[in-house]
Design a protein around this motif. Structure first.
Motif, mmCIF file in Angstrom:
data_model
loop_
_atom_site.group_PDB
_atom_site.id
_atom_site.type_symbol
_atom_site.label_atom_id
_atom_site.label_comp_id
_atom_site.label_asym_id
_atom_site.label_seq_id
_atom_site.Cartn_x
_atom_site.Cartn_y
_atom_site.Cartn_z
ATOM 1 N N THR A 130 1.440 -2.050 1.567
ATOM 2 C CA THR A 130 0.745 -1.058 2.377
ATOM 3 C C THR A 130 0.713 0.268 1.626
ATOM 4 O OG1 THR A 130 0.658 -0.013 4.561
ATOM 5 C CG2 THR A 130 2.841 -0.335 3.599
ATOM 6 N N CYS A 131 -0.050 1.199 2.167
ATOM 7 C CA CYS A 131 -0.131 2.527 1.552
ATOM 8 C C CYS A 131 0.849 3.502 2.176
ATOM 9 C CB CYS A 131 -1.554 3.075 1.675
ATOM 10 S SG CYS A 131 -2.752 2.215 0.629
ATOM 11 N N LYS A 132 1.401 3.138 3.327
ATOM 12 C CA LYS A 132 2.342 4.047 3.979
ATOM 13 C C LYS A 132 3.428 3.239 4.669
ATOM 14 C CE LYS A 132 -0.632 4.345 8.078
ATOM 15 N NZ LYS A 132 -1.332 5.246 9.017
ATOM 16 N N GLU A 133 4.620 3.825 4.713
ATOM 17 C CA GLU A 133 5.756 3.128 5.304
ATOM 18 C C GLU A 133 6.203 3.759 6.622
ATOM 19 O OE1 GLU A 133 9.610 4.906 3.149
ATOM 20 O OE2 GLU A 133 8.204 3.936 1.782
ATOM 21 N N GLU A 134 5.413 4.739 7.124
ATOM 22 C CA GLU A 134 5.774 5.372 8.387
ATOM 23 C C GLU A 134 5.763 4.334 9.505
ATOM 24 O OE1 GLU A 134 3.460 6.528 6.388
ATOM 25 O OE2 GLU A 134 4.071 8.535 5.760
ATOM 26 N N SER A 192 0.644 -13.035 -10.440
ATOM 27 C CA SER A 192 -0.337 -12.446 -9.516
ATOM 28 C C SER A 192 0.283 -11.318 -8.705
ATOM 29 C CB SER A 192 -0.887 -13.520 -8.572
ATOM 30 O OG SER A 192 -1.625 -14.500 -9.280
ATOM 31 N N ALA A 193 1.551 -11.489 -8.315
ATOM 32 C CA ALA A 193 2.231 -10.467 -7.522
ATOM 33 C C ALA A 193 2.398 -9.170 -8.310
ATOM 34 C CB ALA A 193 3.589 -10.983 -7.057
ATOM 35 N N MET A 194 2.522 -9.283 -9.625
ATOM 36 C CA MET A 194 2.627 -8.087 -10.466
ATOM 37 C C MET A 194 1.353 -7.250 -10.410
ATOM 38 S SD MET A 194 4.351 -9.654 -13.927
ATOM 39 C CE MET A 194 5.798 -10.709 -13.876
ATOM 40 N N LEU A 195 0.260 -7.894 -9.974
ATOM 41 C CA LEU A 195 -1.035 -7.222 -9.943
ATOM 42 C C LEU A 195 -1.313 -6.514 -8.619
ATOM 43 C CD1 LEU A 195 -2.956 -10.166 -11.617
ATOM 44 C CD2 LEU A 195 -2.655 -7.907 -12.650
ATOM 45 N N TYR A 196 -0.446 -6.680 -7.625
ATOM 46 C CA TYR A 196 -0.680 -6.075 -6.317
ATOM 47 C C TYR A 196 -0.958 -4.577 -6.385
ATOM 48 C CZ TYR A 196 0.845 -10.418 -3.995
ATOM 49 O OH TYR A 196 0.952 -11.709 -3.557
ATOM 50 N N PRO A 197 -0.197 -3.806 -7.183
ATOM 51 C CA PRO A 197 -0.487 -2.361 -7.236
ATOM 52 C C PRO A 197 -1.899 -2.040 -7.718
ATOM 53 C CG PRO A 197 1.688 -2.823 -8.158
ATOM 54 C CD PRO A 197 1.007 -4.146 -7.966
ATOM 55 N N LYS A 198 -2.500 -2.980 -8.460
ATOM 56 C CA LYS A 198 -3.856 -2.772 -8.968
ATOM 57 C C LYS A 198 -4.921 -3.064 -7.910
ATOM 58 C CE LYS A 198 -2.289 -2.029 -13.178
ATOM 59 N NZ LYS A 198 -2.454 -0.743 -13.887
ATOM 60 N N MET A 199 -4.502 -3.671 -6.795
ATOM 61 C CA MET A 199 -5.461 -4.082 -5.773
ATOM 62 C C MET A 199 -5.670 -3.022 -4.710
ATOM 63 S SD MET A 199 -4.223 -8.024 -5.160
ATOM 64 C CE MET A 199 -3.766 -9.078 -6.542
ATOM 65 N N ASP A 253 -5.705 1.330 -3.590
ATOM 66 C CA ASP A 253 -5.989 2.669 -4.116
ATOM 67 C C ASP A 253 -4.941 3.687 -3.671
ATOM 68 O OD1 ASP A 253 -8.359 1.756 -5.334
ATOM 69 O OD2 ASP A 253 -9.435 1.947 -3.434
ATOM 70 N N CYS A 254 -3.686 3.321 -3.833
ATOM 71 C CA CYS A 254 -2.602 4.207 -3.436
ATOM 72 C C CYS A 254 -1.314 3.709 -4.073
ATOM 73 C CB CYS A 254 -2.449 4.224 -1.908
ATOM 74 S SG CYS A 254 -2.027 2.596 -1.223
ATOM 75 N N GLU A 255 -0.265 4.475 -3.899
ATOM 76 C CA GLU A 255 1.039 4.015 -4.357
ATOM 77 C C GLU A 255 1.506 2.904 -3.417
ATOM 78 O OE1 GLU A 255 5.634 5.676 -4.890
ATOM 79 O OE2 GLU A 255 4.003 7.040 -4.339
#
Length: 284
Positions: A47-51, A129-136, A138-140
């Protein structure tokens, strides 16, 4: 066209499972010999946020311990995961692909990760494939689990796992390596465009808190790991977890956080707990 197919299957799934589950990710568990309320929450691993929603924060404060799929607080977790990344019996990615497809994957991984396919050759393709998740996205990259762990630590509560890392990694030995490799090849050939579209739809569905739609999303996914291996990915694990959840909830009020895809459906955790004689009610 794909959205129309998703809608049709969503309607079918509601007819198959009978009464629809309410749209919420948070559920309370009571009944039988459970003396104090425990909670069940559907998480998302990327996710893009953990709130955390207010209702989730309140539920965490009402419980005395946190159970996730894995004990995220275990200092040995990372090492155990590293040890379980390799394919068995000397299988390599290059043996699972044509020379041309392996070259495509090699070029793709160099571009995306700065690593050659040859360097990662013995690792399970799903892990690559899991290593590529950050590339999928548009956020940290973050996860809901991070937020749960953080708040539990603030409350000085213990964090545990419903399954061991070995049990979880065994899932990716049960799913054929060939299927995993084919999905990595697809990602390389479309430069993650298909993966990004599915992640966006996953985020949208999760935000709607529609756990039945999440099951349908998995079943209609173009990724065969999701669409063809529901029994291994979800059902078998759910059936192992439910007796553990019951036993734990009887001992102490507990907050259980598992992937939202595990909650809905005929063999989802909610329905299995109800079949076992427990009340599982929505929290809005």
């Amino acid at each position: 066209m794909k959205k129309i197919g998703l809608l049709i299957l969503f309607v079918i799934s509601h007819q198959t499972f009978g009464q629809s589950l309410e749209k919420t990710l948070l559920w309370k568990i009571t009944g039988n010999e459970i003396k104090e309320t425990s909670f069940l929450f559907g998480t998302i691993h990327i996710t893009c946020k953990e709130e955390l929603p207010v209702k989730v924060i309140h539920a965490l404060k009402e419980t005395k311990q946190l159970y996730l799929e894995l004990d995220m607080d275990d200092p040995s977790l990372q090492m155990a995961m590293m040890n379980g990344m390799m394919m068995k019996e000397g299988t390599t990615m290059s043996s699972l692909a044509t020379k041309e497809d392996f070259r495509i994957v090699d070029d793709f991984l160099k571009k995306q990760l700065g690593l050659s396919a040859q360097m990662l050759n013995s690792i399970k393709p799903f892990m690559v494939s899991a290593m590529l998740y950050p590339k999928m996205i548009d956020c940290e990259m973050k996860s809901v689990e991070e937020g749960l762990v953080s708040l539990s630590k603030e409350q000085n509560e213990e964090i545990y796992g419903l399954e061991t890392i070995d049990e979880q990694l065994a899932v990716f030995d049960a799913i054929p390596y060939e299927v995993q490799m084919n999905e990595l090849i697809k990602s390389a050939k479309n430069n993650l465009e298909g993966d990004k579209s599915e992640i966006d739809l996953l985020f949208e569905t999760y935000q709607s808190e529609d756990i039945e739609a999440m099951i349908t999303l998995m079943r209609t996914s173009e990724n065969e790991i999701s669409s063809k291996f529901e029994t291994i990915m979800l059902t078998e694990r759910n059936k192992k977890w439910v007796p553990r959840i019951i036993s734990i909830a009887k001992e102490k009020p507990t907050f259980f956080g598992v992937g939202a895809g595990h909650l809905g459906g005929e063999n989802g955790v909610i329905n299995l707990l109800r079949k076992a004689g427990y009340k599982v009610d929505p929290v809005f």
